[in-house]
Design a protein around this motif. Structure first.
Motif, PDB file in Angstrom:
ATOM      1  N   PHE A 170       0.627  -1.392   0.057  1.00  0.00           N
ATOM      2  CA  PHE A 170       0.090   0.035  -0.125  1.00  0.00           C
ATOM      3  C   PHE A 170       0.932   1.146  -0.497  1.00  0.00           C
ATOM      4  O   PHE A 170       1.143   1.803   0.430  1.00  0.00           O
ATOM      5  CB  PHE A 170      -0.767  -0.079   0.904  1.00  0.00           C
ATOM      6  CG  PHE A 170      -2.245   0.909   1.367  1.00  0.00           C
ATOM      7  CD1 PHE A 170      -2.745   1.143   0.095  1.00  0.00           C
ATOM      8  CD2 PHE A 170      -1.851   1.938   2.830  1.00  0.00           C
ATOM      9  CE1 PHE A 170      -3.817   2.335   0.644  1.00  0.00           C
ATOM     10  CE2 PHE A 170      -2.743   2.399   2.941  1.00  0.00           C
ATOM     11  CZ  PHE A 170      -3.544   2.785   1.805  1.00  0.00           C
TER      12      PHE A 170
ATOM     13  N   GLY B 152      -8.777   8.540   6.310  1.00  0.00           N
ATOM     14  CA  GLY B 152      -7.578   8.988   6.915  1.00  0.00           C
ATOM     15  C   GLY B 152      -6.878   8.025   8.072  1.00  0.00           C
ATOM     16  O   GLY B 152      -7.562   8.025   8.969  1.00  0.00           O
TER      17      GLY B 152
ATOM     18  N   GLY C 230      -6.312   7.147  11.780  1.00  0.00           N
ATOM     19  CA  GLY C 230      -7.211   7.493  12.761  1.00  0.00           C
ATOM     20  C   GLY C 230      -7.658   8.104  13.194  1.00  0.00           C
ATOM     21  O   GLY C 230      -8.259   9.087  13.947  1.00  0.00           O
ATOM     22  N   ALA C 231      -8.843   8.287  12.092  1.00  0.00           N
ATOM     23  CA  ALA C 231      -9.467   9.343  11.168  1.00  0.00           C
ATOM     24  C   ALA C 231     -10.480   8.842  13.255  1.00  0.00           C
ATOM     25  O   ALA C 231     -10.882   7.972  13.436  1.00  0.00           O
ATOM     26  CB  ALA C 231     -10.296   8.967  10.949  1.00  0.00           C
TER      27      ALA C 231
ATOM     28  N   GLY D 133     -11.352   2.188   4.543  1.00  0.00           N
ATOM     29  CA  GLY D 133     -10.828   1.593   5.619  1.00  0.00           C
ATOM     30  C   GLY D 133     -10.747   4.065   5.824  1.00  0.00           C
ATOM     31  O   GLY D 133     -10.643   4.934   5.634  1.00  0.00           O
ATOM     32  N   GLY D 134      -9.915   4.123   7.726  1.00  0.00           N
ATOM     33  CA  GLY D 134      -9.048   5.126   8.200  1.00  0.00           C
ATOM     34  C   GLY D 134     -10.571   5.446   9.093  1.00  0.00           C
ATOM     35  O   GLY D 134     -12.707   5.111   9.292  1.00  0.00           O
ATOM     36  N   GLY D 135     -10.293   4.802  10.815  1.00  0.00           N
ATOM     37  CA  GLY D 135     -11.098   5.180  11.946  1.00  0.00           C
ATOM     38  C   GLY D 135     -12.439   4.120  12.026  1.00  0.00           C
ATOM     39  O   GLY D 135     -13.265   4.248  12.824  1.00  0.00           O
ATOM     40  N   ILE D 136     -11.976   2.953  11.503  1.00  0.00           N
ATOM     41  CA  ILE D 136     -12.520   1.667  11.352  1.00  0.00           C
ATOM     42  C   ILE D 136     -11.924   0.829  13.590  1.00  0.00           C
ATOM     43  O   ILE D 136     -11.169   0.298  12.902  1.00  0.00           O
ATOM     44  CB  ILE D 136     -12.911   1.203  10.771  1.00  0.00           C
ATOM     45  CG1 ILE D 136     -13.648   2.030   9.379  1.00  0.00           C
ATOM     46  CG2 ILE D 136     -13.787  -0.299  10.990  1.00  0.00           C
ATOM     47  CD1 ILE D 136     -13.119   0.275   8.527  1.00  0.00           C
TER      48      ILE D 136
ATOM     49  N   VAL E 224     -10.232  -1.770   5.841  1.00  0.00           N
ATOM     50  CA  VAL E 224      -9.410  -1.738   6.629  1.00  0.00           C
ATOM     51  C   VAL E 224      -9.276  -1.464   7.695  1.00  0.00           C
ATOM     52  O   VAL E 224      -9.400  -0.541   8.485  1.00  0.00           O
ATOM     53  CB  VAL E 224      -7.929  -1.037   5.597  1.00  0.00           C
ATOM     54  CG1 VAL E 224      -6.424  -0.982   5.866  1.00  0.00           C
ATOM     55  CG2 VAL E 224      -8.603  -1.398   3.722  1.00  0.00           C
ATOM     56  N   THR E 225      -8.383  -2.390   9.359  1.00  0.00           N
ATOM     57  CA  THR E 225      -8.058  -1.960  10.173  1.00  0.00           C
ATOM     58  C   THR E 225      -6.385  -1.720  10.279  1.00  0.00           C
ATOM     59  O   THR E 225      -5.657  -2.725  10.062  1.00  0.00           O
ATOM     60  CB  THR E 225      -8.680  -2.399  11.500  1.00  0.00           C
ATOM     61  OG1 THR E 225      -8.642  -4.034  11.331  1.00  0.00           O
ATOM     62  CG2 THR E 225     -10.460  -2.036  10.768  1.00  0.00           C
ATOM     63  N   GLY E 226      -5.727  -0.764  11.132  1.00  0.00           N
ATOM     64  CA  GLY E 226      -4.170  -0.611  10.720  1.00  0.00           C
ATOM     65  C   GLY E 226      -4.437  -0.120  12.535  1.00  0.00           C
ATOM     66  O   GLY E 226      -3.989  -0.762  12.928  1.00  0.00           O
ATOM     67  N   THR E 227      -4.539   1.251  12.422  1.00  0.00           N
ATOM     68  CA  THR E 227      -5.074   1.786  14.429  1.00  0.00           C
ATOM     69  C   THR E 227      -5.145   0.949  15.397  1.00  0.00           C
ATOM     70  O   THR E 227      -4.080   0.353  16.504  1.00  0.00           O
ATOM     71  CB  THR E 227      -4.679   2.955  14.201  1.00  0.00           C
ATOM     72  OG1 THR E 227      -4.775   4.402  13.564  1.00  0.00           O
ATOM     73  CG2 THR E 227      -4.899   3.692  15.307  1.00  0.00           C
TER      74      THR E 227
END
Ligand code: 1GP
Length: 247
Positions: free
Chosen positions: A78, A175, A177-178, A202-205, A223-226
């Motif tokens: 990515f 974004g 960490g939204a 993605g972003g903030g989930i 998508v989950t990251g943070t």
């Protein structure tokens, strides 16, 4: 078409896809591989590897290598720029940030990166990348003309343009960490014009409820990251998210 075909098969069989995002700049390659393994145990379908700053060079290569040593699911790059490519990955989201003001993120980085993709075995998956308010670091780095949260119709026409340009995937990005994810109205409006083309959100989930809202509105993949970087029990967190989105 192996990874893209694999993801399609999961959609056919299980309805939705969960993607775990790992930013090589956030931890050591060894820790990244532990997170990836824990996420796979929880049921994630693929590992996305990338970030807006610092996800390149040896650190990126080593992160991909370590992850591949531990897990069998696809690794998908990515990239934040052409520097975000690694020949060790299985695939790359070959994306254009359609709402950037900077031609570099629309086409120049893609031109610079194309030869490496051509020479390696990395599978390109064409994708329209759209950044929505608040946009976070990637919105700033990518000089995005942020799509307002309350303008789903703007996101839809961008997505339609991407589809007509031949992109198979669309990624709606709030974004990393939204404070909140993309809203259901926008997801629904975009999926309506995309039809069978794939929609990633993605972003903030952060929890199962938010993940479920996104897929119910029309997201094919989340998508989950943070939330996984912060989780004490990554396997349990992923299992919770996965059970909320799969059939
Ligand atoms: C960022 O959409 C991804 O590119 C993931 O966002 O870190 O908020 O999960 P989070």
């Amino acid at each position: 078409m192996q990874v893209e075909a694999h993801l399609q098969k999961i959609i056919d069989q299980e309805g939705k896809v969960h993607l775990t995002l790992i930013d090589p700049a956030s931890q050591t390659p060894e820790r990244a591989a532990e997170i990836a393994l824990a996420a796979v145990k929880g049921g994630t379908d693929a590992i996305m590897i990338g970030g807006s700053t610092g996800a390149s060079g040896t650190l990126l290569d080593e992160t991909v290598i370590k992850i591949k040593e531990k897990v069998d699911v696809p690794t998908i790059l990515f990239p934040g720029s052409s520097a975000g490519l690694s020949r060790y990955a299985d695939a790359v989201f070959f994306m254009s940030l359609l709402n950037s003001r900077d031609l570099g993120y629309v086409i120049t980085n893609q031109v610079l990166g194309a030869p490496l993709v051509y020479q390696s075995q990395i599978e390109p998956i064409s994708m329209a990348y759209l950044i929505v308010e608040p946009g976070g670091t990637v919105g700033w780095v990518g000089d995005a003309k942020l799509i307002p949260r309350k303008k789903p119709e703007l996101a839809a026409v961008y997505a339609l343009a991407g589809k007509y340009l031949g992109m198979h995937y669309t990624y709606l990005e709030a974004g990393s960490g939204a404070d909140k994810p993309i809203n259901p109205e926008m997801i629904g409006a975009v999926k309506k014009v995309l039809g069978e083309n794939k929609l990633i959100v993605g972003g903030g989930i952060r929890d199962a409820e938010a993940a479920k809202l996104c897929v119910s509105a029309g997201a094919d993949m989340i998508v989950t990251g943070t939330v996984l970087e912060e989780a004490r029990d990554v396997t349990a967190k992923v299992a919770d998210l996965v059970s909320a989105i799969k059939r």
